[in-house]
Every structure is written in C-alpha cells, then in structure tokens.
Scaffold this motif. Structure first.
Motif, PDB file in Angstrom:
ATOM      1  N   ARG A  65       0.833  -1.208   0.000  1.00 20.86           N
ATOM      2  CA  ARG A  65       0.000   0.000   0.000  1.00 20.86           C
ATOM      3  C   ARG A  65       0.863   1.252   0.000  1.00 20.86           C
ATOM      4  N   ARG A  68       2.224   1.868  -3.539  1.00 21.92           N
ATOM      5  CA  ARG A  68       1.199   2.412  -4.440  1.00 21.92           C
ATOM      6  C   ARG A  68       0.920   3.876  -4.122  1.00 21.92           C
ATOM      7  N   LYS A  71       3.878   6.061  -5.340  1.00 24.09           N
ATOM      8  CA  LYS A  71       3.861   6.181  -6.791  1.00 24.09           C
ATOM      9  C   LYS A  71       2.785   7.161  -7.240  1.00 24.09           C
ATOM     10  N   GLN A  72       1.624   7.114  -6.598  1.00 27.27           N
ATOM     11  CA  GLN A  72       0.541   8.025  -6.943  1.00 27.27           C
ATOM     12  C   GLN A  72       0.903   9.464  -6.578  1.00 27.27           C
TER      13      GLN A  72
END
Length: 433
Positions: A65, A68, A71-72
């Motif tokens: 998590r 992710r 990266k976002q």
C-alpha cells in the motif's frame, strides 16, 4: 516438518551413540554438547522461518500500500507542478545521500559536536548502533574499526561483570529471605562457612532458582521500560506503544534507528532529559542483557529435557540388540566343560567394562571363564580398550586429576562468558543438582 526432522535427526544421533553398532567400520559418537548444539541450531532455524512468515503476513500488505501511495503521489506532483520525473528522482537520491550524512528536513541537533559525538560512541560501544549518525570520511571509518574493536570488547566485559554482581546480589537477598522463612518455620539454618569454606560468594548449599531470578529481572526490566516510555512519550511526542517499542529495541541493542531519542535541536529541560535518557538506556541495556542470559539457561534446560526424551526413544533398539547378542546361562543339566563354539569364539554375555570400547568397532567382548578361547578380533579389541584406558590415565595425570563427569556437570559447567559466570550460582546450574 522441519521440527519433526530435527527431532528425528537428534534421535538417530543419540541412537548411534547409545546403541551397539553392527557395522564393521568404527563410528564417531556425537557427545551431548554437540547434540545440544545441533538441536539448538535446528530450532533457531525453525524459529527464524516462523518469524519470517509472521512478519511477512503482517508487514507485506502495508509495504504494498505504501508503494502504491508513493507512486501516486509522485505522479500527482509531476503533473501538478510540471516537473520532470527523472529530475525529481535525481533530487530524491541526493537527499538520501544527505540523509546519510545527518541532514534532515526538520531541524535536528548537530551530529558531530561533542555531545552528539559522545552519543554516537555510546551507541557504538554498546552495540546498539541506531544508524542515525555514521562516519562519512575515510579516516572516520578506519578509526571506527579499531575504536569499536576495543570499545565493544570492554563493554561486553562490563556487562558480564554487571551480570556477575546482579546474580550475586539477588542470591544474597533470596538466601536471606530463605533463611528468614526457615527461622519463622522453626528450622535451624547451618552456618555457611561450616559447609562450604572458601566459597567466593559465601553461599550455602541452597541456591536460588533461575526462575525466580528471571522473574525479578523481568519485573525490573518492565519497570525501567515503562518509566522510560513515560519520559519518551512526553518529551518526544511519541505514542506510548512506540515508546515501549523503542525501549525494547534500544535496551536489547537491536537498534533499528527508525525511532531515536534525544535528536531534536531543543527540548524543555534539555540537560536533565539527556542525562535521564543516558541513565535509562544504561540501566535498560544491563537488565535486558542479564535477563537474556538467564533465559538462555532456561532454554538450555529445555534442550537437556528434549535430549533426555530422545535418549529413551532407541531403548527398544538397544534391547533388541542385546537379545540378539546375549546367550542364556548354561543350564545345570548340561555336562561341565561342554561349551558351544561359534565362529572361533565362545558365545558369552557382554562385559560392561569392555562394552564401551568394543561398541565403537561393532564387536562385543564378553566375560569369560578361565581356559576359554577367544578370537583374534576380540584380542585386538581388548588391546584397544587397554590403550584407551592408559591414554585416559595419562591425560588425567597431566591435568592433575580426573575431569568431572558430564553427569555431575549437569550440562552447564565448563561454559564460557555469561554461562561460566552463572555456573554453580543458581539451583539449575549447580553441580550438586
């Protein structure tokens, strides 16, 4: 499966040692210390595998998590401010290098002034090694190698001496409580100097149990950790759970470095807090080190219990072997002087004095009557046993007396380091037990 394999392997090793070998080639027996070492290594490997599985199940989803989310956030930042993603990665790598030199986004205390350097060398010699401060120059790294070599050795010696004194102090206190309880019960207590004169710690035959010592050290460690956590949660603005986590990581000298105390540039009552921080870490490390060594005695007791259980597993194999090699006594109705010969030797019952030496070669030498014939093979085995006994006598003479048998050592004497310090000081490590 791995635990079953370890138990089976240890059982086979003990069976090879105890049971009589039927093979013509000699087998090197594994003594109890080596069997205990192999069993402990297998159990530690199993413990590591279980720990890896549990931590992977707990932490891996959070790591995915976080990846992710990061990266976002990078994509949103580059799109919002129209920044090249490669240039941003270059900036982040440069920040990681600066972070290794002690540069942080928030204002922190200087790393290499005298107080910061003193905090650093404290984490080096105590083997905590938080990693917040590391030498960046080649000269500093080379000096650290030699400095840590002497400093860590001296600190380990200090911890061992502290362990010796804390065990002696607890033994005296518990002995006093034991004598007081006996006096209250109306039982006379003999003077210590009459029973064991010359004892360095002046203890009677009664010794404190390792479980009581472990309980006292555990309670002391918990009290120190809880008191230190109260201080850290108020001064560092950590949660109480994070403070307890930091205390265990620091006191056990694991030193991850994700949480480090006394790193901000300014505190309320800063000098008093830094002094209290050093005292808590010193007391916590000493108590946890002593507790770990006492727990190792309990672990060794457990290993001895497992090996004792494994010794009983091959009993039926030994009995089967003895039934195959033992001949019943000659009945009274048989004529005197008639003996059965088989393979050039007389079938007789194994003698306990030569059984240990003959078992190594897979041959048993029996107790014989006068005038009976023996084979050449048995004659060679008897010579080997005689030579072994002679070598043992010469070795005992060179060492000024026979060594103590393993049965009296109880599996704890002859240790090194902390085990040698606690030898014969606790009930479970006493040679008289």
């Amino acid at each position: 499966m791995l635990l079953q394999w370890c138990v089976c392997a240890a059982a086979v090793l003990m069976a090879q040692r105890r049971a009589a070998g039927g093979c013509c080639c000699p087998r090197a027996p594994m003594n109890e210390d080596n069997a205990r070492f192999c069993l402990l290594a297998g159990l530690i490997l199993l413990y590591l595998l279980c720990g890896a599985a549990i931590f992977s199940a707990l932490e891996h989803p959070f790591e995915l998590r976080a990846r992710r989310l990061w990266k976002q956030q990078l994509e949103n930042f580059t799109q919002r401010y129209r920044v090249n993603l490669g240039a941003l990665h270059t900036l982040l790598r440069q920040y990681e290098e600066a972070n290794g030199a002690g540069i942080r986004v928030d204002a922190l205390r200087p790393r290499w002034d005298f107080s910061g350097a003193f905090y650093f060398v404290g984490t080096v010699v105590s083997t905590i090694g938080f990693g917040m401060t590391t030498p960046a120059t080649i000269a500093g790294k080379i000096f650290l190698i030699f400095y840590g070599l002497i400093g860590c050795a001296a600190t380990i010696l200090f911890f061992n001496l502290f362990l010796e004194r804390i065990i002696t102090m607890l033994a005296y206190i518990m002995r006093w409580c034991h004598e007081r309880r006996l006096r209250c019960g109306g039982v006379g207590v003999m003077s210590n100097r009459e029973e064991t004169p010359g004892e360095e710690d002046s203890l009677e035959g009664w010794k404190p149990s390792v479980y009581y010592v472990m309980l006292i050290l555990g309670v002391a460690s918990i009290v120190i950790a809880c008191s230190a956590s109260t201080l850290y949660s108020s001064m560092e603005n950590w949660s109480y759970v994070d403070s307890l986590y930091f205390c265990f990581v620091a006191f056990s000298t694991i030193g991850f470095g994700d949480l480090v105390s006394s790193q901000r540039q300014q505190y309320e009552s800063q000098e008093a807090y830094r002094l209290g921080n050093c005292l808590f870490i010193l007391m916590g490390v000493c108590c946890i080190y002593s507790l770990f060594n006492v727990i190792s005695i309990v672990i060794k007791q457990t290993l001895n219990w497992i090996l004792g259980k494994l010794r009983r597993l091959p009993t039926h194999l030994r009995q089967k072997r003895l039934k195959r090699n033992t001949v019943q006594p000659i009945s009274s109705h048989c004529p005197a002087g008639r003996h059965r010969y088989k393979g050039g030797s007389v079938e007789t019952v194994c003698d306990s004095e030569t059984d240990a030496g003959a078992a190594a070669d897979g041959v048993y030498v029996g107790r014989r009557l006068s005038g009976e014939m023996i084979s050449v093979n048995e004659f060679m085995v008897s010579n080997k046993v005689s030579l072994a006994l002679l070598q043992k006598q010469l070795s005992e003479t060179a060492h000024q007396g026979p060594r103590q048998s393993y049965g009296h050592q109880n599996g704890f004497s002859g240790g090194v380091g902390a085990l040698a310090i606690m030898n014969n000081r606790l009930q479970e490590t006493s040679v008289d037990r």
